[in-house]
Design an enzyme around this catalytic site. Structure first.
Site, PDB file in Angstrom:
ATOM      1  N   ASN A 159      -1.858  -2.902  13.407  1.00  0.00           N
ATOM      2  CA  ASN A 159      -3.320  -2.719  13.398  1.00  0.00           C
ATOM      3  C   ASN A 159      -3.758  -1.476  14.181  1.00  0.00           C
ATOM      4  O   ASN A 159      -4.594  -0.712  13.712  1.00  0.00           O
ATOM      5  CB  ASN A 159      -4.006  -3.971  13.953  1.00  0.00           C
ATOM      6  CG  ASN A 159      -3.744  -5.183  13.082  1.00  0.00           C
ATOM      7  OD1 ASN A 159      -3.216  -5.043  11.974  1.00  0.00           O
ATOM      8  ND2 ASN A 159      -4.095  -6.365  13.568  1.00  0.00           N
ATOM      9  N   SER A 188       0.827  -1.213   0.000  1.00  0.00           N
ATOM     10  CA  SER A 188       0.000   0.000   0.000  1.00  0.00           C
ATOM     11  C   SER A 188       0.857   1.257   0.000  1.00  0.00           C
ATOM     12  O   SER A 188       0.328   2.369   0.035  1.00  0.00           O
ATOM     13  CB  SER A 188      -0.928  -0.003   1.221  1.00  0.00           C
ATOM     14  OG  SER A 188      -0.183  -0.194   2.415  1.00  0.00           O
ATOM     15  N   SER A 231     -14.316  26.776 -27.061  1.00  0.00           N
ATOM     16  CA  SER A 231     -14.572  25.586 -27.866  1.00  0.00           C
ATOM     17  C   SER A 231     -13.587  25.572 -29.019  1.00  0.00           C
ATOM     18  O   SER A 231     -13.235  26.624 -29.547  1.00  0.00           O
ATOM     19  CB  SER A 231     -15.999  25.631 -28.390  1.00  0.00           C
ATOM     20  OG  SER A 231     -16.108  24.822 -29.534  1.00  0.00           O
ATOM     21  N   TYR A 253      -9.241  -7.030  12.793  1.00  0.00           N
ATOM     22  CA  TYR A 253      -8.653  -6.494  11.563  1.00  0.00           C
ATOM     23  C   TYR A 253      -8.649  -7.538  10.455  1.00  0.00           C
ATOM     24  O   TYR A 253      -8.440  -8.723  10.687  1.00  0.00           O
ATOM     25  CB  TYR A 253      -7.213  -6.035  11.829  1.00  0.00           C
ATOM     26  CG  TYR A 253      -6.513  -5.528  10.583  1.00  0.00           C
ATOM     27  CD1 TYR A 253      -6.664  -4.210  10.191  1.00  0.00           C
ATOM     28  CD2 TYR A 253      -5.745  -6.377   9.794  1.00  0.00           C
ATOM     29  CE1 TYR A 253      -6.058  -3.742   9.033  1.00  0.00           C
ATOM     30  CE2 TYR A 253      -5.123  -5.912   8.642  1.00  0.00           C
ATOM     31  CZ  TYR A 253      -5.290  -4.593   8.271  1.00  0.00           C
ATOM     32  OH  TYR A 253      -4.691  -4.132   7.129  1.00  0.00           O
ATOM     33  N   LYS A 271     -18.206  30.318 -28.036  1.00  0.00           N
ATOM     34  CA  LYS A 271     -18.493  29.598 -26.797  1.00  0.00           C
ATOM     35  C   LYS A 271     -17.604  30.015 -25.633  1.00  0.00           C
ATOM     36  O   LYS A 271     -16.437  30.350 -25.793  1.00  0.00           O
ATOM     37  CB  LYS A 271     -18.307  28.072 -27.011  1.00  0.00           C
ATOM     38  CG  LYS A 271     -19.338  27.446 -27.914  1.00  0.00           C
ATOM     39  CD  LYS A 271     -20.710  27.306 -27.275  1.00  0.00           C
ATOM     40  CE  LYS A 271     -20.777  26.165 -26.292  1.00  0.00           C
ATOM     41  NZ  LYS A 271     -20.736  24.854 -26.930  1.00  0.00           N
ATOM     42  N   HIS A 311     -39.794  23.697  -9.536  1.00  0.00           N
ATOM     43  CA  HIS A 311     -39.907  22.868 -10.757  1.00  0.00           C
ATOM     44  C   HIS A 311     -39.155  23.515 -11.924  1.00  0.00           C
ATOM     45  O   HIS A 311     -39.481  23.271 -13.078  1.00  0.00           O
ATOM     46  CB  HIS A 311     -41.362  22.641 -11.170  1.00  0.00           C
ATOM     47  CG  HIS A 311     -42.260  22.224 -10.041  1.00  0.00           C
ATOM     48  ND1 HIS A 311     -42.514  20.902  -9.751  1.00  0.00           N
ATOM     49  CD2 HIS A 311     -42.922  22.960  -9.116  1.00  0.00           C
ATOM     50  CE1 HIS A 311     -43.333  20.844  -8.702  1.00  0.00           C
ATOM     51  NE2 HIS A 311     -43.580  22.077  -8.281  1.00  0.00           N
ATOM     52  N   LYS A 360      -8.152   3.399   2.395  1.00  0.00           N
ATOM     53  CA  LYS A 360      -7.462   4.685   2.276  1.00  0.00           C
ATOM     54  C   LYS A 360      -7.681   5.409   0.961  1.00  0.00           C
ATOM     55  O   LYS A 360      -7.972   6.616   0.940  1.00  0.00           O
ATOM     56  CB  LYS A 360      -5.967   4.489   2.529  1.00  0.00           C
ATOM     57  CG  LYS A 360      -5.723   4.186   3.989  1.00  0.00           C
ATOM     58  CD  LYS A 360      -4.322   3.777   4.282  1.00  0.00           C
ATOM     59  CE  LYS A 360      -4.323   2.925   5.529  1.00  0.00           C
ATOM     60  NZ  LYS A 360      -4.985   1.593   5.325  1.00  0.00           N
ATOM     61  N   GLU A 386     -18.943  22.362 -14.381  1.00  0.00           N
ATOM     62  CA  GLU A 386     -19.325  21.013 -14.813  1.00  0.00           C
ATOM     63  C   GLU A 386     -18.485  19.956 -14.089  1.00  0.00           C
ATOM     64  O   GLU A 386     -18.982  18.897 -13.705  1.00  0.00           O
ATOM     65  CB  GLU A 386     -19.157  20.884 -16.324  1.00  0.00           C
ATOM     66  CG  GLU A 386     -20.153  21.728 -17.100  1.00  0.00           C
ATOM     67  CD  GLU A 386     -19.777  21.831 -18.568  1.00  0.00           C
ATOM     68  OE1 GLU A 386     -20.214  20.988 -19.341  1.00  0.00           O
ATOM     69  OE2 GLU A 386     -19.025  22.759 -18.934  1.00  0.00           O
TER      70      GLU A 386
HETATM   71  N1  ARG Z   1      -1.029  -1.406   5.472  1.00  0.00           N
HETATM   72  C1  ARG Z   1      -1.930  -2.015   6.392  1.00  0.00           C
HETATM   73  C2  ARG Z   1      -3.301  -1.332   6.278  1.00  0.00           C
HETATM   74  O1  ARG Z   1      -3.354  -0.282   5.773  1.00  0.00           O
HETATM   75  C3  ARG Z   1      -1.437  -1.866   7.785  1.00  0.00           C
HETATM   76  C4  ARG Z   1      -1.979  -2.852   8.751  1.00  0.00           C
HETATM   77  C5  ARG Z   1      -1.459  -4.206   8.469  1.00  0.00           C
HETATM   78  N2  ARG Z   1      -1.803  -5.157   9.472  1.00  0.00           N
HETATM   79  C6  ARG Z   1      -1.677  -6.476   9.312  1.00  0.00           C
HETATM   80  N3  ARG Z   1      -2.055  -7.221  10.269  1.00  0.00           N
HETATM   81  N4  ARG Z   1      -1.229  -6.978   8.217  1.00  0.00           N
HETATM   82  O2  ARG Z   1      -4.308  -1.866   6.692  1.00  0.00           O
END
Ligand code: ARG
Length: 482
Positions: free
Chosen positions: A126, A39, A293, A333, A299, A172, A341, A306
């Site tokens: 976690n 990530s 345009s 978790y 235009k 309306h 994210k 938009e």
């Molecule tokens: N990159 C992970 C996330 O965003 C971090 C947590 C990872 N935890 C684990 N037990 N693998 O969720």
């Protein structure tokens, strides 16, 4: 990632085990595993929050005697230097180290050795990611809050300027009754005020610290969760370790608040598009907020409006995306939650840009007041004023007055004239009690001026509301340049 790696269950470099958790692994992940698992490409934006969380954790570990003061000082120095390295763009981000948490921790150990390896005591990724993400969302809320306030301020300023500028009010999208342009703009100030309220509520509920919940069960170390919560400016620690590492309500509430706000901005953008169109011609946007345009030289397209309208799709999509990720996840978790994210980051960028664009357009637009005034009086927009006159002066019941007025509108339509152009005889044919006085309520200005009920469109009301908001907003701290 090479395509043929899809067929391979083994990695090309079997000794490439993860340096952070690879103790019991003989080999490293396949390229596909690494690609789906990592990530770092997006969670690196949380580096400041990750360092802040680690600094607080290390300070607490030293305070309760789990690590030495010397180790904490070394960790602090190391993390500070890593922060400088990242800020300067010199940090060697590694996909093999998966995420921002392990990238920073591994770098710390590289730089300072053993003390760095003590940092992860009584903590897990976690609770770490839950803390970092809350901090990030909290910062984002604070930034957007300033931007919403700036937009409200711009709207209120323009509303004050146009407190007495008539425009047609619609229901309306049919001409209904005259209102003022200022009143219309102030309607958005109210919407945005509720959006700020929702962001503030989200922030309040979010502001509990999950750090110290560890992997899911808490920890056997004598940690001080109040201390870390305080150092990170949370109101208190969270109460249940399982909930702490598995809760993403704060992100969902945030995205819900943004979705409603984006819907408001989209409605404003849609009105800007309508107002700019040549049949309406209520406002004009300058070159700064329009495009030309490639084929039609005349235009002037309101692309920014938009795109604000369209960005709503991303923001609402982010909410649906995260709701779908979270639905059905068992406690605590699961790696699914790493997918929390990007929707939040994407929605934040879209919201920030949309707010900036709306603010720019509101400041930039010029009102075509002659056109607005002309259309404010068209479409029998003062018909309700006739009905109200019949009720007020002749004591006719409103429902009867409505019918009489309906017949007067039909007569005007038949003759192809406005209500004010009907003769007194025309009027008296429908209601003999009508006198000359009725003409005093038929003008657009008279109609607007009469709407003095609380929240109504009378110019005095509108400027009082605009001033009230400017005072409220002016008293608040503003972001630089606003
Ligand atoms: N990159 C992970 C996330 O965003 C971090 C947590 C990872 N935890 C684990 N037990 N693998 O969720």
């Amino acid at each position: 990632m090479s395509l043929n790696s899809q067929n391979s269950t083994e990695t090309e470099n079997p000794k490439n085990a993860n340096v952070q958790w690879g103790g019991r692994f003989a080999g490293g992940p396949s390229e596909i595993m690494q690609a789906i698992n990592a990530s770092i490409s997006f969670d690196k934006v949380m580096w400041k929050q990750d360092i802040a969380g680690s600094l607080a954790h290390a300070a607490m570990l030293a305070h309760v005697g789990i690590i030495s003061k010397e180790d904490e000082a070394t960790i602090r120095k190391g993390l500070t230097e890593i922060g400088q390295e990242i800020a300067a763009g010199n940090f060697p981000f590694s996909e093999a180290l998966e995420d921002i948490h392990m990238n920073i921790e591994a770098r710390l150990s590289d730089r300072i050795g053993e003390p760095g390896k003590r940092l992860h005591t009584a903590r897990s990724r976690n609770d770490q990611v839950a803390t970092d993400f809350r901090l990030w969302v909290r910062d984002a809320i604070d930034g957007l809050n300033q931007q919403v306030a700036a937009l409200m301020r711009s709207l209120a300023r323009r509303a004050e300027e146009h407190a007495a500028t008539p425009m047609p009010g619609f229901t309306h999208l049919q001409t209904a009754q005259p209102v003022t342009f200022g009143h219309h703009l102030m309607a958005y100030v109210e919407m945005l005020a509720r959006d700020r309220g929702r962001l503030a509520d989200t922030r309040k509920r979010l502001n509990e610290c999950p750090l110290g919940s560890a992997a899911l069960a808490g920890t056997s170390f004598p940690i001080d969760r109040k201390m870390t919560a305080e150092l990170l400016h949370f109101d208190r620690p969270t109460a249940n370790s399982l909930d702490s590492v598995s809760d993403r309500d704060f992100a969902l509430e945030y995205l819900s608040a943004l979705s409603i706000m984006a819907m408001h901005l989209s409605r404003m953008a849609e009105e800007i598009v309508i107002w700019c169109s040549s049949p309406f011609s209520f406002i004009r946007l300058s070159d700064a907020f329009t495009t030309g345009s490639s084929i039609m030289p005349q235009k002037r397209n309101p692309d920014a409006a938009e795109l604000v309208r369209a960005k709503t799709g991303r923001i609402t999509g982010s909410l649906v995306s995260l709701l779908t990720v979270m639905k059905g996840l068992p406690l605590a978790y699961a790696k699914d939650m790493q997918e929390d994210k990007e929707p939040v980051f994407e929605a934040t960028d879209a919201a920030a840009l949309s707010l900036a664009a709306c603010d720019g357009m509101v400041r930039d637009m010029t009102a075509n007041t002659a056109q607005m005034r002309a259309l404010a009086g068209s479409g029998y927009s003062t018909a309700t004023d006739i009905a109200d006159w019949l009720v007020r002066v002749l004591k006719v019941p409103f429902r009867t007055a409505h019918h009489v007025t309906g017949r007067l509108v039909a007569k005007a339509e038949e003759k192809g004239v406005g209500l004010a152009d009907l003769t007194l005889q025309d009027m008296q044919a429908e209601e003999p009690g009508i006198t000359d006085d009725i003409y005093s309520v038929l003008s657009v200005d008279a109609s607007i001026a009469s709407r003095t009920s609380e929240g109504g469109t009378a110019p005095g009301n509108v400027s009082a509301q605009a001033q009230r908001w400017l005072k409220v907003l002016g008293a608040e701290p503003t972001a630089a340049g606003q």
